[in-house]
Design an enzyme around this catalytic site. Structure first.
Site, PDB file in Angstrom:
ATOM      1  N   LYS A  79       6.593  37.617 -23.611  1.00 19.60           N
ATOM      2  CA  LYS A  79       7.605  38.557 -23.452  1.00 19.60           C
ATOM      3  C   LYS A  79       6.921  40.118 -23.890  1.00 19.60           C
ATOM      4  CE  LYS A  79      11.917  39.212 -22.443  1.00 19.60           C
ATOM      5  NZ  LYS A  79      12.627  38.584 -21.448  1.00 19.60           N
ATOM      6  N   GLY A 179      32.335  38.419 -16.017  1.00 22.11           N
ATOM      7  CA  GLY A 179      31.275  39.565 -15.897  1.00 22.11           C
ATOM      8  C   GLY A 179      30.834  39.608 -14.176  1.00 22.11           C
ATOM      9  N   GLY A 181      29.151  41.083 -12.283  1.00 18.46           N
ATOM     10  CA  GLY A 181      27.756  41.830 -12.042  1.00 18.46           C
ATOM     11  C   GLY A 181      27.105  41.277 -11.010  1.00 18.46           C
ATOM     12  N   VAL A 183      24.703  38.536 -11.139  1.00 22.41           N
ATOM     13  CA  VAL A 183      24.988  37.105 -11.214  1.00 22.41           C
ATOM     14  C   VAL A 183      26.159  36.340 -10.889  1.00 22.41           C
ATOM     15  CG1 VAL A 183      24.658  35.192 -12.804  1.00 22.41           C
ATOM     16  CG2 VAL A 183      23.157  36.753 -13.036  1.00 22.41           C
ATOM     17  N   GLY A 184      27.250  37.106 -11.339  1.00 18.01           N
ATOM     18  CA  GLY A 184      28.627  36.647 -11.156  1.00 18.01           C
ATOM     19  C   GLY A 184      29.238  36.875  -9.781  1.00 18.01           C
TER      20      GLY A 184
END
Ligand code: NAD
Length: 381
Positions: A79, A179, A181, A183-184
């Site tokens: 990361k 949610g 968005g 993904v949802g």
């Protein structure tokens, strides 16, 4: 900070490298943590934020080590963070990202990917500087994973497998999504295409409930106009927390971390949870659910579609090959985890971690350095 403090959180897996980058001419302050590269060069997001510590960056890198291993990718985990406001003017942001990429030109163990505060344009700048970036714009051979619903496709595959372990039929199963968005929405789209019924959905502004079923295309169109799911007229308008109390068969958190915790977990009325968001259920809540026979498919097994897609893109794969790979990997990993859970008493998350750790350990055992290791358990597993 003492030199030894840097190793305070190190263990047998890593981190392999922590690199601090400082370039005063453009005001760049950044860090890269490469956790473990036994499975191959590490893929991990570049985050832009003003408040991420080295330790937090390491924890995110470790999560990528296990997520990539659990996904069966030939990549380790890393990361990176540039300290700064992600909403800074574009040219300033481009300068910082280009400077960071350029300073890591020789860090071949790290492949950049987008994360909070960075997007495909940022990856295009990295690609232009050093060539090592995934999550590129379509014009540069990228596969726009949020637009096509790569993670939602994986969530659907995980749900399909997990439903069998919960004695549920997907056809007719009632789904609630927290949610709505990227993904949802796509999870809802694929699940309802398979016959499931979306009975509730929420976003940061509110929720909508309709036990007879919500029209997913209409909700997606509404979101495109910038409105909330709670503006949908064919259903009951509720506050966003109401999704936790909605009766359903499958509950999909796809918003934020820790949304299900000790204080609210007993409100859930579902048989299966498939974790779309990262760490949406706290450890205490996962234990509680396990005790109630509510199956909980862990985040890094269920939501790996995005990272699989990015890794496939890096190899030059097409969208359809990426989708097949997500299908194959997520199904097989979900099955392996849930088989272990069935045969033992351990939690799905413990089974998933075991799967990921064993894959990393196995890869570590092939490395030349393992010959000199005294950590037998890593060498001979
Ligand atoms: P997104 O920004 O597209 O969607 C998030 C949605 O959650 C938005 O609709 C927002 O309004 C809603 N939301 C925020 N807070 C909420 C709350 N308290 N209650 C209800 N809704 C709320 O983000 P996304 O890309 O869909 O990602 C969702 C989660 O999944 C994040 O935690 C992300 O880290 C994780 N994730 C995303 C991917 C991916 O491929 N995009 C992959 C793995 C994990």
């Amino acid at each position: 900070m003492n030199a030894s403090d840097v190793f305070a959180f190190a263990d047998a897996f890593g981190p392999a490298k922590i690199i601090h980058v400082y370039e005063p001419s453009v005001g760049l302050k950044a860090i890269l943590v490469v956790d473990n590269v036994a499975r191959g060069p590490a893929i991990g997001g570049l985050r832009m934020a003003s408040d991420v510590s080295v330790e937090e960056c390491f924890r995110l890198a470790r999560a990528m080590t296990f997520k990539n291993a659990a996904a069966g990718l030939p990549h380790g985990g890393a990361k990176s963070v540039i300290f700064g406001d992600p909403k800074m003017p574009g040219p300033e942001k481009e300068k910082l990202i280009r400077a960071f990429a350029s300073s890591l030109r020789n860090e071949r163990d790290y492949i950049f990917a987008p994360d909070m505060g960075t997007d495909e344009d940022c990856m295009a700048w990295v690609k232009d500087e050093i060539g090592r970036a995934a999550g590129l714009p379509r014009d540069l051979g990228g596969i726009p994973l949020d637009e096509i619903g790569a993670t939602g496709w994986g969530i659907y595959q995980a749900t399909e497998i997990a439903a069998r372990y919960s004695n549920l039929k997907l056809d007719g199963a009632r789904v609630v999504i927290q949610g709505f968005g990227a993904v949802g929405q796509h999870s809802a789209r694929f699940l309802t295409q398979a016959g499931a019924i979306l009975v509730g959905a929420s976003d940061s502004q509110g929720a909508v409930h309709n036990p007879r079923g919500l029209d997913v295309s209409a909700l997606m169109a509404l979101k495109k106009t910038g409105k909330s799911v709670s503006d949908h007229t064919d259903g009951e308008k509720l506050n966003r927390e109401a999704v936790i109390d909605m009766e359903c068969d499958i509950w999909i958190p796809a918003a934020r971390p820790d949304v299900i915790n000790a204080a609210n977990v007993s409100h859930l009325k579902t048989r299966l949870i498939v974790e779309g968001a990262n760490i949406p259920v706290t450890p205490e809540a996962e234990i509680f659910l396990h005790g109630r026979d509510v199956l909980c498919v862990p985040d890094f097994i269920a939501n790996a579609g995005g990272v699989i897609c990015a890794a496939m893109e890096y190899r030059g794969a097409t969208q359809s090959t990426a989708f097949s790979s997500i299908e194959e990997k997520v199904r097989s990993n979900t099955e392996q985890v849930l088989e272990t859970v069935k045969k033992t008493t351990i939690l799905p998350r413990e089974a998933a971690l075991e799967l990921a750790e064993n894959r990393v350990k196995k890869a570590m055992s092939y490395r030349r350095w393992s010959l000199f290791s005294s950590a037998d358990e890593f060498v001979h597993k």
